[in-house]
Write an enzyme that holds these catalytic residues in place. Structure first.
Site, PDB file in Angstrom:
ATOM      1  N   ARG A  64       0.828  -1.209   0.000  1.00 39.55           N
ATOM      2  CA  ARG A  64       0.000   0.000   0.000  1.00 39.55           C
ATOM      3  C   ARG A  64       0.859   1.253   0.000  1.00 39.55           C
ATOM      4  O   ARG A  64       1.801   1.369   0.769  1.00 39.55           O
ATOM      5  CB  ARG A  64      -0.900  -0.009   1.254  1.00 39.55           C
ATOM      6  CG  ARG A  64      -1.571   1.309   1.604  1.00 39.55           C
ATOM      7  CD  ARG A  64      -2.749   1.611   0.719  1.00 39.55           C
ATOM      8  NE  ARG A  64      -3.302   2.913   1.025  1.00 39.55           N
ATOM      9  CZ  ARG A  64      -4.236   3.134   1.953  1.00 39.55           C
ATOM     10  NH1 ARG A  64      -4.720   2.130   2.656  1.00 39.55           N
ATOM     11  NH2 ARG A  64      -4.692   4.354   2.172  1.00 39.55           N
TER      12      ARG A  64
ATOM     13  N   ARG B   8      -6.051   2.065  -4.249  1.00 40.68           N
ATOM     14  CA  ARG B   8      -5.098   1.443  -3.328  1.00 40.68           C
ATOM     15  C   ARG B   8      -5.163  -0.085  -3.425  1.00 40.68           C
ATOM     16  O   ARG B   8      -6.228  -0.642  -3.691  1.00 40.68           O
ATOM     17  CB  ARG B   8      -5.338   1.902  -1.883  1.00 40.68           C
ATOM     18  CG  ARG B   8      -6.575   1.429  -1.211  1.00 40.68           C
ATOM     19  CD  ARG B   8      -7.732   2.399  -1.019  1.00 40.68           C
ATOM     20  NE  ARG B   8      -7.569   3.790  -1.107  1.00 40.68           N
ATOM     21  CZ  ARG B   8      -7.644   4.640  -0.063  1.00 40.68           C
ATOM     22  NH1 ARG B   8      -7.856   4.174   1.139  1.00 40.68           N
ATOM     23  NH2 ARG B   8      -7.543   5.922  -0.234  1.00 40.68           N
TER      24      ARG B   8
ATOM     25  N   ASP C 246      -6.876  -1.507   1.845  1.00 39.74           N
ATOM     26  CA  ASP C 246      -7.265  -0.626   2.934  1.00 39.74           C
ATOM     27  C   ASP C 246      -7.840  -1.519   4.029  1.00 39.74           C
ATOM     28  O   ASP C 246      -8.621  -2.424   3.729  1.00 39.74           O
ATOM     29  CB  ASP C 246      -8.339   0.335   2.426  1.00 39.74           C
ATOM     30  CG  ASP C 246      -8.495   1.538   3.319  1.00 39.74           C
ATOM     31  OD1 ASP C 246      -7.846   2.544   3.037  1.00 39.74           O
ATOM     32  OD2 ASP C 246      -9.255   1.458   4.295  1.00 39.74           O
TER      33      ASP C 246
ATOM     34  N   ASP D 215      -9.775  -0.938   7.606  1.00 38.36           N
ATOM     35  CA  ASP D 215     -10.353   0.013   8.550  1.00 38.36           C
ATOM     36  C   ASP D 215     -10.974  -0.720   9.730  1.00 38.36           C
ATOM     37  O   ASP D 215     -11.611  -1.765   9.553  1.00 38.36           O
ATOM     38  CB  ASP D 215     -11.473   0.822   7.878  1.00 38.36           C
ATOM     39  CG  ASP D 215     -10.944   1.849   6.903  1.00 38.36           C
ATOM     40  OD1 ASP D 215      -9.800   2.308   7.079  1.00 38.36           O
ATOM     41  OD2 ASP D 215     -11.681   2.202   5.962  1.00 38.36           O
TER      42      ASP D 215
HETATM   43  O1  GSY Z   1     -12.230   3.937   2.934  1.00 44.54           O
HETATM   44  C1  GSY Z   1     -11.888   2.721   2.413  1.00 44.54           C
HETATM   45  C2  GSY Z   1     -11.254   2.838   1.055  1.00 44.54           C
HETATM   46  N1  GSY Z   1     -12.210   3.319   0.059  1.00 44.54           N
HETATM   47  C3  GSY Z   1     -13.214   2.628  -0.503  1.00 44.54           C
HETATM   48  C4  GSY Z   1     -13.690   1.307  -0.350  1.00 44.54           C
HETATM   49  O2  GSY Z   1     -13.187   0.485   0.429  1.00 44.54           O
HETATM   50  N2  GSY Z   1     -14.781   0.967  -1.114  1.00 44.54           N
HETATM   51  C5  GSY Z   1     -15.376   1.825  -1.981  1.00 44.54           C
HETATM   52  N3  GSY Z   1     -16.410   1.421  -2.682  1.00 44.54           N
HETATM   53  N4  GSY Z   1     -14.932   3.096  -2.149  1.00 44.54           N
HETATM   54  C6  GSY Z   1     -13.870   3.486  -1.404  1.00 44.54           C
HETATM   55  N5  GSY Z   1     -13.265   4.676  -1.385  1.00 44.54           N
HETATM   56  C7  GSY Z   1     -12.267   4.557  -0.489  1.00 44.54           C
HETATM   57  S1  GSY Z   1     -11.184   5.822  -0.082  1.00 44.54           S
END
Ligand code: GSY
Length: 159
Positions: A82, A91, A94, A96
């Site tokens: 990453r 990315r 991720d 979270d």
């Molecule tokens: O915040 C998590 C990363 N992220 C995502 C994601 O995991 N899924 C979708 N659909 N859109 C996202 N935009 C981000 S930044």
């Protein structure tokens, strides 16, 4: 032992393989993965001009504190190569922290529950697979109720 819920997301490379490797890394470093949602293909939230994400929620029983769990999540992102180039950008991985028991954490580096959980269908739908009846501390309602009230128009498709 505390129970935490995590959201994995990837929109670069072999997304499914990256999520699988992330689950295995977390199982080695953070605790026991006790439930996994289905995989969901989801339109990108934030910056529209980027590939679709794969998202998956995990339930993990962990002896780590919230801060230690964050460190483990960041290390899991690192092992996936990453890079943090653009906020909301594409990315490889991720990770979270969505919920950690009924704990509320509000520090400059970590907020639990995840502050944008109620407005993100791409997080609520996978989470509802494995935690529909879990309460959101602060909102006083369940994950299923948050999902029913969510107005996010982005498409989220179960694979
Ligand atoms: O915040 C998590 C990363 N992220 C995502 C994601 O995991 N899924 C979708 N659909 N859109 C996202 N935009 C981000 S930044």
């Amino acid at each position: 032992m505390p129970v935490a819920y995590l959201l994995l997301g990837s929109n670069l490379g072999d997304r499914a393989a990256l999520l699988r490797a992330a689950r295995e890394h977390l199982a080695r470093t953070a605790g026991t993965v006790t439930a996994s949602s289905a995989l969901y293909q989801t339109a990108a939230w934030g910056l529209a001009d980027q590939p679709a994400f794969l998202n998956q929620a995990l339930e993990i029983r962990t002896a780590l504190t919230p801060a230690q769990l964050l460190t483990a999540c960041l290390a899991t992102e690192q092992q996936a190569g990453r890079e943090r180039l653009v906020r909301w950008g594409a990315r490889t991985l991720d990770v979270d922290i969505l919920l950690y028991d009924q704990r509320v954490v509000d520090t400059p580096t970590l907020q639990i529950p995840h502050p944008r959980l109620p407005e993100r269908r791409f997080a609520l739908l996978p989470l509802a697979d494995i935690a529909a009846t879990v309460q959101h501390p602060g909102r006083g309602c369940t994950v299923a109720e948050l999902l029913a009230a969510c107005l996010d128009p982005l498409a989220v498709t179960r694979l």
